[in-house]
Design a protein around this motif. Structure first.
Motif, PDB file in Angstrom:
ATOM      1  N   CYS A   1      31.181  44.435  48.077  1.00  0.00           N
ATOM      2  CA  CYS A   1      30.509  45.638  48.519  1.00  0.00           C
ATOM      3  C   CYS A   1      28.901  45.560  47.833  1.00  0.00           C
ATOM      4  O   CYS A   1      28.137  46.606  48.456  1.00  0.00           O
ATOM      5  N   GLY A   2      28.469  44.767  46.951  1.00  0.00           N
ATOM      6  CA  GLY A   2      27.473  44.738  46.270  1.00  0.00           C
ATOM      7  C   GLY A   2      27.518  45.218  45.016  1.00  0.00           C
ATOM      8  O   GLY A   2      28.032  46.062  44.656  1.00  0.00           O
ATOM      9  N   VAL A   3      26.999  44.565  43.989  1.00  0.00           N
ATOM     10  CA  VAL A   3      26.875  44.552  42.774  1.00  0.00           C
ATOM     11  C   VAL A   3      26.277  46.000  42.191  1.00  0.00           C
ATOM     12  O   VAL A   3      25.248  46.267  42.749  1.00  0.00           O
TER      13      VAL A   3
ATOM     14  N   SER B   1      29.479  50.506  42.947  1.00  0.00           N
ATOM     15  CA  SER B   1      30.880  51.042  43.113  1.00  0.00           C
ATOM     16  C   SER B   1      30.858  52.735  42.972  1.00  0.00           C
ATOM     17  O   SER B   1      31.916  53.460  43.310  1.00  0.00           O
ATOM     18  N   SER B   2      29.496  53.351  42.704  1.00  0.00           N
ATOM     19  CA  SER B   2      29.312  54.799  42.897  1.00  0.00           C
ATOM     20  C   SER B   2      29.048  55.167  44.444  1.00  0.00           C
ATOM     21  O   SER B   2      29.106  56.320  44.772  1.00  0.00           O
TER      22      SER B   2
ATOM     23  N   LYS C   1      35.809  49.919  45.577  1.00  0.00           N
ATOM     24  CA  LYS C   1      36.515  51.182  44.698  1.00  0.00           C
ATOM     25  C   LYS C   1      38.014  50.981  44.820  1.00  0.00           C
ATOM     26  O   LYS C   1      38.857  52.143  44.727  1.00  0.00           O
ATOM     27  N   LEU C   2      38.230  49.645  44.611  1.00  0.00           N
ATOM     28  CA  LEU C   2      39.550  49.526  44.706  1.00  0.00           C
ATOM     29  C   LEU C   2      40.486  49.968  43.326  1.00  0.00           C
ATOM     30  O   LEU C   2      39.836  49.822  42.295  1.00  0.00           O
TER      31      LEU C   2
ATOM     32  N   GLY D   1      35.321  42.489  39.979  1.00  0.00           N
ATOM     33  CA  GLY D   1      34.437  43.101  39.088  1.00  0.00           C
ATOM     34  C   GLY D   1      33.954  44.511  39.802  1.00  0.00           C
ATOM     35  O   GLY D   1      33.747  44.298  40.975  1.00  0.00           O
ATOM     36  N   ILE D   2      33.720  45.426  38.906  1.00  0.00           N
ATOM     37  CA  ILE D   2      32.948  46.778  39.347  1.00  0.00           C
ATOM     38  C   ILE D   2      33.982  47.551  40.359  1.00  0.00           C
ATOM     39  O   ILE D   2      33.666  47.417  41.489  1.00  0.00           O
ATOM     40  N   ASN D   3      35.026  47.625  39.891  1.00  0.00           N
ATOM     41  CA  ASN D   3      36.188  48.517  40.828  1.00  0.00           C
ATOM     42  C   ASN D   3      36.772  49.350  39.721  1.00  0.00           C
ATOM     43  O   ASN D   3      36.100  49.892  38.719  1.00  0.00           O
TER      44      ASN D   3
END
Length: 822
Positions: free
Chosen positions: A203-205, A208-209, A237-238, A258-260
């Motif tokens: 989704c893009g680094v 996540s927000s 947002k997994l 990463g970033i989930n």
């Protein structure tokens, strides 16, 4: 004869077939050409001029970007217009190119929806529309393109759900949907794509927000993708845990999640089940437990990113055994090191000859740094180890890391001195030792770091003068030396660094002397902090040369003299703190032009005079502290002065007025105000008194002459009538009586009015006064004006109604009035 008949029949049949083929070919050519022309019509921008040649001058199979089939002449099998800077919509007519195998439109500016009838392209194998501005959802009809091997729709603005129908594309090898705005779960049907080797829906680094990403759990069915080599679902947002089946995908070389919002732990046998693992990216989640020791056996491992999790325990001692790691990021965890054995991993990393980035900051690493740190790869560029509990000193051989351009050791417990060898790191751009316990002086050799942009040595126990050699750092942009025990003067050499644009912070030291006039050369500096030193002298007027300055803090020094009005030339100034000095004189009137100033702190000085009223117009000011000075006079009332919580004026006994909440004395009346009040009383009160006296006088006259027709009506009744009616009034002035008589031989009409506090009396016409006499009054030497005239009253008279009694005009008539001596 029969053979001849057969030959004729064959010729006729062939001719018929050829004719039919020709007609079919002509028809197909028309369809393909029409579809291409319809595509061109939708293009609104073609900066490279590719489509200019799409015309009748040449066959469409020779148009740029168009490839036709050799097996099926006139049939378009590829449309390649990649990276042409085109803009516009994708025409639905593209669905009529039914023989199309490749549709390559990436890196353009196409917008609008992906056409629904793209599903008509049953032969399509390669679809790439990445890096455009397409929006809407992915059409479910794309599942009809059963020959698809490659789909890349990344870097668009696609929304909605990822169609479950994608799971029907059994021949699909790569599915790339990165950087879009899907609001979707990860379809479990993707587990049916048995040929899939690459699945990337990043989704893009840092996104996540965002509310536009994948959510929900990672489907366990993805573990069926036995040929999968890369899976990247980062930046979504997994949630939940990673299905164990995914760790059994033996061909996987890149696993990025990463970033989930994932949690759980890593399987101990990760290197056994993932033998080809090269890239492990799980940073920015909530994983717990230890980093598996078996990770050391992943001989192909090149990238390890487990940052921003809750991993505990020690870093695997042989993590660098494979020798291929070039990036390792374990920052922001709870990893520990307490003794020499816990630092063995550093020695194993010396095997990684390509190591470029080592990030271990914000953990619980303690103890001394091993000397092996100086033996890391000569290729290493960045070392982040701040926010730990590392003690001792930097390794003496640190200068061996010749390509290092970032060394961050801030917020540790390092002691001793800064190694002289640091000055040999010619490529160093960032050097941070903030918040340690470094002692002794700043090495002059730091001046050799000519590429350095940021130097952070604040909050240590450094002493001695600031080396003038720092003036050699021609690329220095940030200088932070606050909270030490540095002494001496501010080096002029530093102030000559025109490249400095972010900040100079030298506060909380023991610097002495005056601020050099060369400070004005810092034209690009935005923040200058010299608070809490022992600076003296005056603020140089040249400081106005710091035209980019936003924050200036010189508080808690011994600075004297007046505040230079030239400070108002720094129009971008937002914070000015000059408190706790020995400044004198008045607050410059020019401060009123600092519209962007937000905080002005001038307390604890010897300022005198009044508070400039122009400060009411400082619309950006949010806090003003003028306390403990010698200011006098009334506090202004508007602007920031109307907010008692935003100002402080305590300790100025000469100030008065202001809001009641400030609790200052009421200001005494000024002399001009007293005079104004007396004049107001006289101008308002006198007419009232005169009116009463005149009314009484008139009443006595009429009461003594009841038989005369001339006095049958009250003069005020007559005055209140139309102005052309007969009127009568009179007034004694010394030995003369000013009389306004009614009658055909006298004044016909009097019109009185006020304008700009001046009474203008217009007299129509005066004739010879007839000696009629008056009860109780003998008239002699009567004379009257012969021409109209204007009479002017004093400007001190207040505005009044149009008609006023004669008593108000006593002693103010000009010679144009009629006078008779009594």
């Amino acid at each position: 004869m029969e053979p001849l008949v057969c030959l004729v029949v064959l010729v006729l049949a062939k001719s018929l077939l050829l004719s039919q083929y020709t007609l079919t070919a002509a028809s197909s050519n028309h369809t393909e050409r029409s579809a291409l022309l319809a595509f061109r019509v939708q293009i609104t921008s073609d900066p490279s001029g590719v489509l200019k040649a799409w015309n009748n001058s040449i066959h469409f199979c020779k148009w740029h970007g168009v490839t036709c089939s050799s097996k099926h002449p006139g049939r378009v099998i590829a449309l390649d217009l990649a990276s042409r800077g085109m803009a516009g919509a994708i025409s639905p007519a593209v669905g009529n190119l039914t023989f199309l195998q490749k549709l390559l439109l990436m890196e353009n500016g196409f917008n609008g929806d992906i056409p629904q009838n793209i599903g008509h392209l049953h032969r399509l194998q390669h679809l790439n529309m990445s890096f455009n501005s397409l929006y809407g959802s992915i059409p479910a009809s794309i599942a009809n393109c059963s020959e698809l091997r490659f789909i890349d729709l990344s870097a668009n603005k696609l929304t909605g759900m990822i169609p479950v129908e994608l799971g029907y594309l059994s021949k699909l090898d790569q599915l790339v949907l990165d950087n879009n705005s899907f609001v979707s779960v990860l379809p479990s049907s993707l587990g049916n794509l048995s040929s899939l080797t690459i699945l990337s829906i990043n989704c893009g680094v840092g996104s996540s927000s965002s509310s536009y990403c994948l959510h929900g759990n990672i489907p366990e069915e993805l573990g069926n993708l036995a040929n999968l080599k890369l899976i990247d679902v980062s930046g979504n947002k997994l949630s939940g845990t990673i299905p164990p089946s995914l760790f059994n995908l033996s061909f996987l070389h890149t696993f990025a999640a990463g970033i989930n919002q994932l949690h759980g732990s890593l399987p101990p046998s990760i290197s056994i089940t993932l033998p080809y693992l090269e890239n492990l990216k799980f940073g920015g989640n909530s994983f717990t437990g230890p980093i598996p020791v078996s990770l050391s056996n992943a001989s192909r491992l090149a990238i390890v990113d487990l940052s921003q999790n809750n991993f505990t325990g020690q870093i695997p001692p042989d993590i660098g055994r494979g020798g291929n790691i070039w990036y390792i990021n374990l920052e922001i965890n709870q990893l520990e090191a307490n003794d020499v054995s816990d630092w063995r991993f550093m020695g194993s990393l010396t095997n990684c000859s390509s190591l470029k980035i080592l990030a271990l900051d914000d953990n619980n690493l303690g103890g001394a740094l091993p000397s092996s740190m100086a033996n890391l790869s000569k290729e290493i560029q960045k070392i982040y180890m701040g926010g730990n509990y590392i003690s001792g000193s930097l390794p003496s051989g640190i200068q061996n890391l010749a390509n290092l351009y970032t060394l961050d050791m801030t917020e540790n417990q390092l002691t001793e001195t800064i190694p002289e060898g640091i000055g040999e790191l010619q490529n160093l751009q960032f050097f941070g030792l903030s918040s340690n316990k470094i002692i002794d002086h700043i090495p002059a050799s730091l001046g050799n770091l000519t590429q350095l942009a940021s130097l952070y040595l604040d909050d240590n126990d450094l002493e001695g003068p600031i080396p003038s050699s720092l003036g050699n750092m021609q690329r220095l942009n940030e200088l932070q030396l606050s909270m030490n025990r540095l002494n001496g003067s501010v080096p002029i050499e530093i102030l000559n660094l025109s490249y400095l644009s972010n900040f100079i912070m030298l506060s909380d030291n023991f610097l002495t002397g005056s601020l050099p006039i060369e400070v004005g050369r810092l034209r690009n500096i935005r923040t200058l902090l010299l608070s809490h030193n022992k600076l003296s002298g005056e603020i140089p007027t040249t400081i106005s040369g710091c035209v980019s300055l936003e924050v200036l803090e010189l508080d808690d020094n011994m600075i004297q003299g007046a505040i230079p009005p030239s400070l108002s030339n720094i129009r971008g100034l937002q914070i000015l703190n000059l408190s706790n000095n020995s400044l004198s004189g008045s607050i410059p009137q020019s401060f009123g032009s600092l519209k962007g100033l937000q905080k002005l702190l001038l307390s604890h000085n010897n300022l005198s005079g009044s508070i400039p009223t122009v400060m009411e117009d400082m619309t950006g000011l949010m806090y003003l502290d003028l306390s403990y000075n010698n200011l006098q006079g009334e506090i202004p009332k508007k602007g920031i002065f109307s907010n008692d919580s935003a100002i402080s004026v305590t300790g100025n006994p000469g100030l008065c007025g202001g809001l009641p909440q400030i609790h200052l004395t009421t200001c005494p009346l000024k002399t001009s105000e007293k005079r104004t009040r007396w004049l107001l009383l006289l101008t308002v009160g006198t007419p009232i008194v005169c009116f009463i006296l005149f009314s009484s006088f008139t009443f006595l006259i009429y009461k003594g002459s009841p038989g005369r027709e001339f006095h049958q009506k009250s003069p005020w009744t007559l005055i209140s009538q139309e102005l052309h009616m007969e009127i009568y009034s009179g007034l004694l002035v010394g030995s003369a009586m000013i009389i306004i008589l009614a009658g055909e031989d006298m004044v016909r009409c009097i019109k009185e009015f006020w304008r700009l506090s001046i009474l203008l009396l217009w007299l129509s016409r005066c004739s010879t006064l007839q000696s009629r006499g008056h009860p109780g009054v003998s008239l002699r030497n009567a004379r009257c004006c012969e021409q109209p005239g204007i009479a002017t009253l004093s400007r001190s008279l207040p505005p009044a109604p149009a008609l006023i009694p004669g008593a108000m005009i006593s002693k103010h008539w000009s010679t144009s009035s009629c006078l008779m001596e009594v």
